[in-house]
Design a protein around this motif. Structure first.
Motif, PDB file in Angstrom:
ATOM      1  N   SER A  28       0.821  -1.213   0.062  1.00 25.41           N
ATOM      2  CA  SER A  28      -0.074  -0.070   0.214  1.00 25.41           C
ATOM      3  C   SER A  28       0.739   1.265   0.044  1.00 25.41           C
ATOM      4  O   SER A  28       0.615   2.316  -0.664  1.00 25.41           O
ATOM      5  CB  SER A  28      -0.917   0.140   1.296  1.00 25.41           C
ATOM      6  OG  SER A  28      -1.861   1.077   1.303  1.00 25.41           O
ATOM      7  N   VAL A  29       1.882   1.177   0.826  1.00 20.34           N
ATOM      8  CA  VAL A  29       2.844   2.322   1.043  1.00 20.34           C
ATOM      9  C   VAL A  29       3.559   2.710  -0.410  1.00 20.34           C
ATOM     10  O   VAL A  29       3.703   3.779  -0.966  1.00 20.34           O
ATOM     11  CB  VAL A  29       3.878   2.422   1.856  1.00 20.34           C
ATOM     12  CG1 VAL A  29       4.853   3.280   1.778  1.00 20.34           C
ATOM     13  CG2 VAL A  29       2.979   2.359   3.339  1.00 20.34           C
ATOM     14  N   LEU A  30       3.936   1.490  -0.942  1.00 21.05           N
ATOM     15  CA  LEU A  30       4.748   1.693  -2.226  1.00 21.05           C
ATOM     16  C   LEU A  30       3.681   2.086  -3.412  1.00 21.05           C
ATOM     17  O   LEU A  30       4.011   2.805  -4.103  1.00 21.05           O
ATOM     18  CB  LEU A  30       5.220   0.234  -2.649  1.00 21.05           C
ATOM     19  CG  LEU A  30       6.373  -0.215  -1.944  1.00 21.05           C
ATOM     20  CD1 LEU A  30       6.640  -1.626  -2.456  1.00 21.05           C
ATOM     21  CD2 LEU A  30       7.801   0.604  -2.121  1.00 21.05           C
ATOM     22  N   LEU A  31       2.503   1.558  -3.480  1.00 19.80           N
ATOM     23  CA  LEU A  31       1.416   1.884  -4.329  1.00 19.80           C
ATOM     24  C   LEU A  31       1.242   3.494  -4.273  1.00 19.80           C
ATOM     25  O   LEU A  31       1.292   4.179  -5.381  1.00 19.80           O
ATOM     26  CB  LEU A  31       0.106   1.268  -4.318  1.00 19.80           C
ATOM     27  CG  LEU A  31       0.127   0.044  -4.927  1.00 19.80           C
ATOM     28  CD1 LEU A  31      -1.227  -0.922  -4.724  1.00 19.80           C
ATOM     29  CD2 LEU A  31       0.110   0.065  -6.542  1.00 19.80           C
ATOM     30  N   ASN A  32       1.144   3.936  -3.067  1.00 19.24           N
ATOM     31  CA  ASN A  32       0.972   5.390  -2.761  1.00 19.24           C
ATOM     32  C   ASN A  32       1.890   6.201  -3.339  1.00 19.24           C
ATOM     33  O   ASN A  32       1.806   7.188  -3.897  1.00 19.24           O
ATOM     34  CB  ASN A  32       0.402   5.814  -1.297  1.00 19.24           C
ATOM     35  CG  ASN A  32      -0.917   5.304  -0.926  1.00 19.24           C
ATOM     36  OD1 ASN A  32      -1.751   5.065  -1.686  1.00 19.24           O
ATOM     37  ND2 ASN A  32      -1.156   4.955   0.340  1.00 19.24           N
ATOM     38  N   SER A  33       3.131   5.515  -3.039  1.00 23.91           N
ATOM     39  CA  SER A  33       4.415   6.429  -3.214  1.00 23.91           C
ATOM     40  C   SER A  33       4.311   6.469  -4.895  1.00 23.91           C
ATOM     41  O   SER A  33       4.749   7.540  -5.522  1.00 23.91           O
ATOM     42  CB  SER A  33       5.625   5.629  -2.927  1.00 23.91           C
ATOM     43  OG  SER A  33       6.760   6.276  -3.499  1.00 23.91           O
ATOM     44  N   HIS A  35       1.780   6.448  -7.176  1.00 29.15           N
ATOM     45  CA  HIS A  35       0.888   7.240  -7.731  1.00 29.15           C
ATOM     46  C   HIS A  35       1.338   8.584  -7.324  1.00 29.15           C
ATOM     47  O   HIS A  35       1.115   9.559  -8.282  1.00 29.15           O
ATOM     48  CB  HIS A  35      -0.366   6.952  -6.638  1.00 29.15           C
ATOM     49  CG  HIS A  35      -1.255   5.802  -7.260  1.00 29.15           C
ATOM     50  ND1 HIS A  35      -1.644   5.753  -8.684  1.00 29.15           N
ATOM     51  CD2 HIS A  35      -1.646   4.538  -6.345  1.00 29.15           C
ATOM     52  CE1 HIS A  35      -2.249   4.411  -8.546  1.00 29.15           C
ATOM     53  NE2 HIS A  35      -2.262   3.840  -7.273  1.00 29.15           N
ATOM     54  N   GLY A  36       2.075   8.955  -6.109  1.00 32.01           N
ATOM     55  CA  GLY A  36       2.656  10.117  -6.050  1.00 32.01           C
ATOM     56  C   GLY A  36       3.706  10.615  -7.133  1.00 32.01           C
ATOM     57  O   GLY A  36       3.589  12.046  -7.693  1.00 32.01           O
ATOM     58  N   GLU A  37       4.506   9.786  -7.449  1.00 32.59           N
ATOM     59  CA  GLU A  37       5.526   9.969  -8.547  1.00 32.59           C
ATOM     60  C   GLU A  37       4.833  10.147  -9.783  1.00 32.59           C
ATOM     61  O   GLU A  37       5.363  11.019 -10.420  1.00 32.59           O
ATOM     62  CB  GLU A  37       6.231   8.752  -8.552  1.00 32.59           C
ATOM     63  CG  GLU A  37       7.706   8.781  -7.614  1.00 32.59           C
ATOM     64  CD  GLU A  37       8.771   7.694  -7.892  1.00 32.59           C
ATOM     65  OE1 GLU A  37       9.237   7.646  -8.776  1.00 32.59           O
ATOM     66  OE2 GLU A  37       8.853   6.931  -6.997  1.00 32.59           O
ATOM     67  N   ILE A  38       3.915   9.244 -10.079  1.00 31.67           N
ATOM     68  CA  ILE A  38       3.112   9.570 -11.565  1.00 31.67           C
ATOM     69  C   ILE A  38       2.440  10.872 -11.499  1.00 31.67           C
ATOM     70  O   ILE A  38       2.425  11.549 -12.404  1.00 31.67           O
ATOM     71  CB  ILE A  38       1.985   8.249 -11.637  1.00 31.67           C
ATOM     72  CG1 ILE A  38       2.927   7.105 -11.723  1.00 31.67           C
ATOM     73  CG2 ILE A  38       0.969   8.249 -12.755  1.00 31.67           C
ATOM     74  CD1 ILE A  38       2.007   5.804 -11.828  1.00 31.67           C
ATOM     75  N   SER A  39       1.910  11.200 -10.580  1.00 33.20           N
ATOM     76  CA  SER A  39       1.263  12.440 -10.480  1.00 33.20           C
ATOM     77  C   SER A  39       2.235  13.625 -10.715  1.00 33.20           C
ATOM     78  O   SER A  39       2.231  14.590 -11.385  1.00 33.20           O
ATOM     79  CB  SER A  39       0.462  12.855  -9.144  1.00 33.20           C
ATOM     80  OG  SER A  39      -0.120  13.943  -9.206  1.00 33.20           O
ATOM     81  N   ASN A  41       5.130  13.329 -12.226  1.00 31.90           N
ATOM     82  CA  ASN A  41       5.641  13.153 -13.555  1.00 31.90           C
ATOM     83  C   ASN A  41       4.706  13.681 -14.522  1.00 31.90           C
ATOM     84  O   ASN A  41       5.143  14.489 -15.531  1.00 31.90           O
ATOM     85  CB  ASN A  41       5.823  11.794 -13.911  1.00 31.90           C
ATOM     86  CG  ASN A  41       7.271  11.297 -13.301  1.00 31.90           C
ATOM     87  OD1 ASN A  41       8.084  12.057 -12.589  1.00 31.90           O
ATOM     88  ND2 ASN A  41       7.449  10.065 -13.117  1.00 31.90           N
ATOM     89  N   ARG A  42       3.663  13.688 -14.338  1.00 33.55           N
ATOM     90  CA  ARG A  42       2.407  14.185 -15.303  1.00 33.55           C
ATOM     91  C   ARG A  42       2.484  15.674 -15.212  1.00 33.55           C
ATOM     92  O   ARG A  42       2.319  16.405 -16.037  1.00 33.55           O
ATOM     93  CB  ARG A  42       1.137  13.764 -14.765  1.00 33.55           C
ATOM     94  CG  ARG A  42       0.688  12.321 -15.234  1.00 33.55           C
ATOM     95  CD  ARG A  42      -0.766  11.917 -14.960  1.00 33.55           C
ATOM     96  NE  ARG A  42      -1.012  10.550 -15.588  1.00 33.55           N
ATOM     97  CZ  ARG A  42      -1.745   9.620 -14.967  1.00 33.55           C
ATOM     98  NH1 ARG A  42      -2.364   9.951 -13.897  1.00 33.55           N
ATOM     99  NH2 ARG A  42      -1.788   8.443 -15.760  1.00 33.55           N
ATOM    100  N   LYS A  43       2.715  16.263 -14.009  1.00 31.73           N
ATOM    101  CA  LYS A  43       2.675  17.568 -13.774  1.00 31.73           C
ATOM    102  C   LYS A  43       3.934  18.199 -14.521  1.00 31.73           C
ATOM    103  O   LYS A  43       3.881  19.178 -15.187  1.00 31.73           O
ATOM    104  CB  LYS A  43       2.777  18.178 -12.120  1.00 31.73           C
ATOM    105  CG  LYS A  43       1.367  17.830 -11.572  1.00 31.73           C
ATOM    106  CD  LYS A  43       1.682  18.326 -10.233  1.00 31.73           C
ATOM    107  CE  LYS A  43       0.297  18.186  -9.357  1.00 31.73           C
ATOM    108  NZ  LYS A  43       0.567  18.265  -7.895  1.00 31.73           N
ATOM    109  N   GLN A  44       5.152  17.545 -14.358  1.00 34.50           N
ATOM    110  CA  GLN A  44       6.182  17.936 -15.050  1.00 34.50           C
ATOM    111  C   GLN A  44       6.069  17.752 -16.569  1.00 34.50           C
ATOM    112  O   GLN A  44       6.539  18.670 -17.184  1.00 34.50           O
ATOM    113  CB  GLN A  44       7.488  17.063 -14.778  1.00 34.50           C
ATOM    114  CG  GLN A  44       7.909  17.347 -13.370  1.00 34.50           C
ATOM    115  CD  GLN A  44       9.391  16.562 -13.143  1.00 34.50           C
ATOM    116  OE1 GLN A  44       9.539  15.427 -13.668  1.00 34.50           O
ATOM    117  NE2 GLN A  44      10.250  17.243 -12.409  1.00 34.50           N
ATOM    118  N   ILE A  45       5.526  16.712 -16.946  1.00 30.66           N
ATOM    119  CA  ILE A  45       5.134  16.857 -18.494  1.00 30.66           C
ATOM    120  C   ILE A  45       4.213  17.964 -19.107  1.00 30.66           C
ATOM    121  O   ILE A  45       4.656  18.456 -19.806  1.00 30.66           O
ATOM    122  CB  ILE A  45       4.613  15.191 -18.880  1.00 30.66           C
ATOM    123  CG1 ILE A  45       5.594  14.116 -18.566  1.00 30.66           C
ATOM    124  CG2 ILE A  45       3.769  15.174 -20.155  1.00 30.66           C
ATOM    125  CD1 ILE A  45       5.077  12.540 -18.673  1.00 30.66           C
TER     126      ILE A  45
END
Length: 107
Positions: A28-33, A35-39, A41-45
């Motif tokens: 769960s912690v890894l998944l949340n992490s 999801h945070g990274e993906i979010s 990265n999307r902002k950076q893109i």
């Protein structure tokens, strides 16, 4: 001895359950992490796309300026040629006028 075996078995079950719970929490912690990274990265893109769009607009504006400048240079060439022709004609007319003036003075 049977109760000792049951206690051992119960302890084993608890360890397995605890391991499973810890594994699920970690997942769960890894998944949340992630999801945070993906979010992030999307902002950076999105930001990079905006930068690229702005650079593309600047490039187009500069290209238009270059085109206008080239057109103005071409126009200046044409005007300079016309001016050169006009000056040559004036010089020619001055020579004729001077020659005519000298001819009349001789008369």
């Amino acid at each position: 001895s049977a109760s000792v075996g049951q206690a051992g078995s119960k302890k084993k079950e608890l360890k397995i359950q605890l391991g499973t719970d810890m594994g699920e929490q970690l997942s769960s912690v890894l998944l949340n992490s992630l999801h945070g990274e993906i979010s992030s990265n999307r902002k950076q893109i999105t930001e990079h796309k905006k930068l690229v769009d702005n650079l593309e607009k600047e490039k187009q504006e500069l290209a238009m300026q270059v085109t206008k400048k080239k057109a103005m240079q071409q126009e200046n060439k044409v005007l300079n040629n016309a001016l050169g022709d006009a000056l040559s004609r004036v010089t020619e007319l001055e020579k004729k006028l001077n020659a005519e003036t000298r001819r009349k003075e001789k008369l």
